[in-house]
Write a protein that holds these residues in place. Sequence first.
Motif, PDB file in Angstrom:
ATOM      1  N   GLU A  65       2.770 -19.934  60.474  1.00  0.00           N
ATOM      2  CA  GLU A  65       1.705 -18.900  59.590  1.00  0.00           C
ATOM      3  C   GLU A  65       3.042 -17.748  59.328  1.00  0.00           C
ATOM      4  N   ILE A  66       2.927 -17.140  58.036  1.00  0.00           N
ATOM      5  CA  ILE A  66       3.703 -16.240  57.673  1.00  0.00           C
ATOM      6  C   ILE A  66       2.893 -15.395  56.558  1.00  0.00           C
ATOM      7  N   TYR A  67       2.932 -14.144  56.864  1.00  0.00           N
ATOM      8  CA  TYR A  67       2.078 -13.427  55.977  1.00  0.00           C
ATOM      9  C   TYR A  67       2.905 -11.956  55.445  1.00  0.00           C
ATOM     10  N   SER A  68       2.397 -11.729  54.281  1.00  0.00           N
ATOM     11  CA  SER A  68       2.869 -10.515  53.772  1.00  0.00           C
ATOM     12  C   SER A  68       1.757  -9.270  53.451  1.00  0.00           C
ATOM     13  N   LEU A  69       1.962  -8.105  53.326  1.00  0.00           N
ATOM     14  CA  LEU A  69       1.040  -7.253  53.273  1.00  0.00           C
ATOM     15  C   LEU A  69       0.979  -7.095  51.638  1.00  0.00           C
ATOM     16  N   ARG A  70      -0.632  -7.351  51.557  1.00  0.00           N
ATOM     17  CA  ARG A  70      -0.721  -7.286  50.010  1.00  0.00           C
ATOM     18  C   ARG A  70      -0.233  -6.400  48.974  1.00  0.00           C
ATOM     19  N   GLN A  71       0.180  -5.263  49.323  1.00  0.00           N
ATOM     20  CA  GLN A  71       0.601  -4.171  48.497  1.00  0.00           C
ATOM     21  C   GLN A  71       1.996  -4.731  48.377  1.00  0.00           C
ATOM     22  N   ASN A  72       2.686  -5.393  49.057  1.00  0.00           N
ATOM     23  CA  ASN A  72       4.152  -5.660  48.928  1.00  0.00           C
ATOM     24  C   ASN A  72       4.092  -7.113  48.187  1.00  0.00           C
ATOM     25  N   SER A  73       3.806  -6.934  46.875  1.00  0.00           N
ATOM     26  CA  SER A  73       3.636  -8.030  45.851  1.00  0.00           C
ATOM     27  C   SER A  73       5.259  -8.630  45.930  1.00  0.00           C
TER      28      SER A  73
END
Length: 175
Positions: A121-129
């Motif tokens: 699993e790798i996630y990014s914060l939505r605001q960091n497009s």
Amino acid sequence: MIFANNEVAVCAATKADLYRIENMMQFYNYDFSEWYDIDLSETGLFRLQPKEAYWSQSSVKPFLIKMNDKLAGFAVIDDELTHDSSHYNLGYFFILRRYRGKGISQAAIQLLLNQFKGNWEIYSLRQNSVAEKFWRKTLTQFLGHVVESTDMKIHGEDSCLFKFSSIKNGGIPAT
């Protein structure tokens, strides 16, 4: 443990190396302050959450990323997972700005994914497009197929979660 290609090395951090990662977290937070309200403390530094308990977990694997033997960033794998079928989460990933756009991030990720085979699993914060585009492109190149993402709240933040398997065989998607 060190795994490397010609120029990029991903080196397991020792206990003595953890202060380097915590120092680089100042720059990590600086980058995030572009999208999130992260204020400086009265000392002029970002407040960092104490990491001793995090570092002491056996599932937490911190790494220094080096470019031609120069410190270029860090990565931390942990088991803070959203799905029971996953094995690894990329808790932190950071490359200094001077090394971005040169393939170092992609090389470091490839080294990590080749070393730790399983469901990720790798996630990014939505605001960091920018991060979302990076992960979509990097994972597609590594696996040879588009990795689907899921919108969800992680740690109370709108996030884009990529769930996949690093076991090649044409890049078998995680179930």
